[in-house]
Design a protein around this motif. Structure first.
Motif, PDB file in Angstrom:
ATOM      1  N   PRO A  25       8.079  13.916  -4.897  1.00 46.79           N
ATOM      2  CA  PRO A  25       8.819  12.913  -4.933  1.00 46.79           C
ATOM      3  C   PRO A  25       8.481  11.815  -4.091  1.00 46.79           C
ATOM      4  O   PRO A  25       8.341  12.148  -2.999  1.00 46.79           O
ATOM      5  N   ASP A  26       8.387  10.519  -4.629  1.00 41.63           N
ATOM      6  CA  ASP A  26       8.184   9.381  -3.530  1.00 41.63           C
ATOM      7  C   ASP A  26       9.153   9.509  -2.538  1.00 41.63           C
ATOM      8  O   ASP A  26       8.586   8.938  -1.406  1.00 41.63           O
ATOM      9  N   ARG A  27      10.378   9.790  -2.678  1.00 40.59           N
ATOM     10  CA  ARG A  27      11.119   9.842  -1.278  1.00 40.59           C
ATOM     11  C   ARG A  27      10.776  10.621  -0.336  1.00 40.59           C
ATOM     12  O   ARG A  27      11.360  10.870   0.890  1.00 40.59           O
ATOM     13  N   ALA A  53       7.314  11.906   0.003  1.00 37.62           N
ATOM     14  CA  ALA A  53       5.847  11.959   0.061  1.00 37.62           C
ATOM     15  C   ALA A  53       5.607  11.195   1.501  1.00 37.62           C
ATOM     16  O   ALA A  53       4.356  11.721   2.209  1.00 37.62           O
ATOM     17  N   ALA A  54       6.349  10.607   2.375  1.00 40.79           N
ATOM     18  CA  ALA A  54       6.114   9.894   3.462  1.00 40.79           C
ATOM     19  C   ALA A  54       6.557  10.807   4.577  1.00 40.79           C
ATOM     20  O   ALA A  54       6.197  10.520   5.683  1.00 40.79           O
ATOM     21  N   ALA A  59       2.832  17.400  -0.339  1.00 37.48           N
ATOM     22  CA  ALA A  59       2.673  15.852  -1.094  1.00 37.48           C
ATOM     23  C   ALA A  59       1.988  15.814  -2.253  1.00 37.48           C
ATOM     24  O   ALA A  59       2.315  15.125  -3.159  1.00 37.48           O
TER      25      ALA A  59
END
Length: 284
Positions: free
Chosen positions: A273-275, A277-278, A203
């Motif tokens: 990438p943000d998609r 990271a979670a 992340a």
């Protein structure tokens, strides 16, 4: 009365003849040693990859240095390649022993890992299949190894370890550590060996560094101190150019006090990438 034969004096010609014979024998032995070193070095150069794969957001670099004494060359390697599904495979390892035989066996290990990784589900299965393949070759040598699989879709790094030195990781926010993951026996020791897989989400941006024991262990300091030095370097240079970081890590080998060969492989990664990271737990 017994007559004694006069003692034969050694002439200068006799001494020069003997010296010439001994010199020729020494030269022949030195030439043979040199030829074997050159052969081992040539094998090593040809078997290490000319380049490493990279992807947007992931850059790579590697460094290798041969041993400084005798025939201590040919045991360590690094490798990187693209897998059929688009993921990247990376390995670093160390073959028992040195000389031409170790260099040739190193080539067998690398080929075995590539073949196994093309069909295996994860790095643990890759090592298991490569282990059984090497045992079927009936060699007396064995190898330690770490194998990684980087998935560019999930930004996940999977790793498995076969008796090898731990990897070192760091993030650009200042965290660093030693990846003391659970592992299995070196390759080529026991059939049916299983290798646990560790999964990490990359992340935050940072670096993941693989190395061989020639970098961190020797008479001058134990492996714990060597790994601590590398961790400090990686922590300070996690956002740096991977080639520069690989060079800096390899220089730790100069302080170990021994003459083994050494290899370093650096994976420098951007933040996921943000998609992605979670999902899952970040590195470290």
């Amino acid at each position: 009365m017994t007559r004694r034969r006069p003692t034969r004096s050694v002439s200068a010609d006799d001494l020069l003849t003997t010296l010439g014979r001994l010199t020729a024998q020494a030269r022949q032995g030195a030439e043979l040693q040199h030829a074997r070193v050159e052969l081992a070095e040539a094998l090593q150069r040809e078997m290490l990859p000319a380049s490493l794969p990279a992807l947007p957001g992931l850059s790579t670099a590697a460094r290798y240095t041969p041993a400084r004494d005798g025939l201590d060359i040919g045991g360590d390697w690094y490798d990187g390649f693209v897998l059929p599904d688009g993921a990247l495979g990376f390995s670093v390892g160390d073959v028992q022993g040195h000389d031409v035989e170790a260099a040739a066996f190193m080539g067998q290990v690398r080929i075995g890992l590539r073949a196994a990784a093309a069909v295996a589900a994860d790095p643990g299965e890759t090592l298991s299949q490569a282990n059984d393949l090497l045992l079927s070759a009936d060699s007396s040598l064995f190898a330690t190894c770490t194998f990684l699989r980087f998935d560019p879709l999930t930004w996940e790094l999977e790793s498995a370890r076969a008796g090898h030195v731990p990897a070192v990781w760091a993030t650009v926010d200042g965290r660093a550590g030693i990846a003391e993951d659970e592992g299995g026996l070196p390759l080529g020791i026991a059939p049916g060996e299983k290798y646990p897989v560790t999964r990490r989400r990359l992340a935050p941006a940072g670096a993941f560094v693989l190395l061989t024991d020639g970098v961190v262990e020797g008479p001058s300091f134990p492996i714990e101190e060597g790994l601590a030095r590398v961790a400090r370097l990686v922590g300070a240079g996690a956002g740096a150019d991977p080639g520069r970081l690989a060079t800096d890590v390899l220089e730790v080998a100069e302080f170990t006090g021994h003459s083994d060969d050494a290899a370093v492989l650096v994976l420098r990664h951007d933040a996921a990438p943000d998609r992605h990271a979670a999902h899952g737990t970040a590195l470290g």
